[in-house]
Motif scaffolding. Structure first.
Motif, PDB file in Angstrom:
ATOM      1  N   THR A  23      -1.095   0.665  -3.823  1.00 10.33           N
ATOM      2  CA  THR A  23      -2.197   1.197  -3.022  1.00 10.33           C
ATOM      3  C   THR A  23      -3.352   0.201  -2.965  1.00 10.33           C
ATOM      4  O   THR A  23      -3.920  -0.042  -1.904  1.00 10.33           O
ATOM      5  CB  THR A  23      -2.684   2.538  -3.597  1.00 10.33           C
ATOM      6  OG1 THR A  23      -1.596   3.463  -3.591  1.00 10.33           O
ATOM      7  CG2 THR A  23      -3.829   3.108  -2.790  1.00 10.33           C
ATOM      8  N   THR A  28      -6.406  -2.780   4.509  1.00  8.75           N
ATOM      9  CA  THR A  28      -6.744  -1.864   5.593  1.00  8.75           C
ATOM     10  C   THR A  28      -7.570  -2.520   6.679  1.00  8.75           C
ATOM     11  O   THR A  28      -7.781  -1.935   7.724  1.00  8.75           O
ATOM     12  CB  THR A  28      -7.506  -0.648   5.049  1.00  8.75           C
ATOM     13  OG1 THR A  28      -8.680  -1.098   4.377  1.00  8.75           O
ATOM     14  CG2 THR A  28      -6.646   0.158   4.101  1.00  8.75           C
ATOM     15  N   MET A  56      -7.253   4.944  10.174  1.00  7.72           N
ATOM     16  CA  MET A  56      -6.097   5.675   9.677  1.00  7.72           C
ATOM     17  C   MET A  56      -5.580   5.047   8.388  1.00  7.72           C
ATOM     18  O   MET A  56      -5.251   5.745   7.433  1.00  7.72           O
ATOM     19  CB  MET A  56      -4.981   5.696  10.727  1.00  7.72           C
ATOM     20  CG  MET A  56      -3.796   6.523  10.297  1.00  7.72           C
ATOM     21  SD  MET A  56      -2.158   5.947  10.765  1.00  7.72           S
ATOM     22  CE  MET A  56      -2.188   4.206  10.703  1.00  7.72           C
ATOM     23  N   SER A  59      -7.901   5.945   5.567  1.00  4.40           N
ATOM     24  CA  SER A  59      -7.695   7.350   5.178  1.00  4.40           C
ATOM     25  C   SER A  59      -6.420   7.491   4.352  1.00  4.40           C
ATOM     26  O   SER A  59      -6.387   8.232   3.361  1.00  4.40           O
ATOM     27  CB  SER A  59      -7.601   8.242   6.411  1.00  4.40           C
ATOM     28  OG  SER A  59      -8.812   8.253   7.104  1.00  4.40           O
ATOM     29  N   TYR A  60      -5.376   6.804   4.770  1.00  3.03           N
ATOM     30  CA  TYR A  60      -4.106   6.842   4.044  1.00  3.03           C
ATOM     31  C   TYR A  60      -4.270   6.286   2.639  1.00  3.03           C
ATOM     32  O   TYR A  60      -3.786   6.862   1.667  1.00  3.03           O
ATOM     33  CB  TYR A  60      -3.052   6.049   4.820  1.00  3.03           C
ATOM     34  CG  TYR A  60      -1.699   5.994   4.160  1.00  3.03           C
ATOM     35  CD1 TYR A  60      -0.929   7.132   4.005  1.00  3.03           C
ATOM     36  CD2 TYR A  60      -1.182   4.782   3.695  1.00  3.03           C
ATOM     37  CE1 TYR A  60       0.321   7.085   3.390  1.00  3.03           C
ATOM     38  CE2 TYR A  60       0.062   4.721   3.088  1.00  3.03           C
ATOM     39  CZ  TYR A  60       0.809   5.876   2.945  1.00  3.03           C
ATOM     40  OH  TYR A  60       2.030   5.816   2.339  1.00  3.03           O
ATOM     41  N   LYS A  61      -5.005   5.181   2.520  1.00  2.28           N
ATOM     42  CA  LYS A  61      -5.235   4.579   1.207  1.00  2.28           C
ATOM     43  C   LYS A  61      -6.021   5.536   0.310  1.00  2.28           C
ATOM     44  O   LYS A  61      -5.694   5.705  -0.866  1.00  2.28           O
ATOM     45  CB  LYS A  61      -5.976   3.246   1.372  1.00  2.28           C
ATOM     46  CG  LYS A  61      -6.141   2.479   0.099  1.00  2.28           C
ATOM     47  CD  LYS A  61      -6.762   1.118   0.346  1.00  2.28           C
ATOM     48  CE  LYS A  61      -6.885   0.315  -0.922  1.00  2.28           C
ATOM     49  NZ  LYS A  61      -7.405  -1.046  -0.665  1.00  2.28           N
TER      50      LYS A  61
END
Length: 92
Positions: A23, A28, A56, A59-61
């Motif tokens: 992660t 990003t 996006m 947000s995913y991270k």
């Protein structure tokens, strides 16, 4: 039937650690210098999509980080519950 919660904490810790490092390695931000002064409609739409994609990814991270933290808390709670149940059974 077993009465013990069998948690392999070292396996879980390794998986969560790998998830956390993956992660953190997720980039990003994307290059934004493409078509800086270009006013073509296609380029302008690409810029909008580019910004949405970056948001996006961010947000995913964030979601992955929250998931990893929640997983650690749940595992710790299960370990503590198992210890408490073991202590309770010994006292009986």
């Amino acid at each position: 039937m077993s009465t013990e919660i069998k948690i392999k904490q070292n396996v879980i810790d390794q998986a969560l650690s790998k998830m956390k490092s993956s992660t953190n390695a997720l980039h990003t931000s994307l290059p934004s210098a493409v078509g800086e002064d270009n006013v073509l409609t296609a380029v302008q739409k690409w810029k909008v999509l580019h910004q949405q994609y970056e948001k996006m990814l961010e947000s995913y991270k964030t979601l992955l980080i929250q998931n990893e933290e929640a997983s650690q808390q749940v595992v710790q709670s299960m370990i503590e519950l198992d210890d408490q149940l073991g202590d309770y059974k010994v006292l009986k």
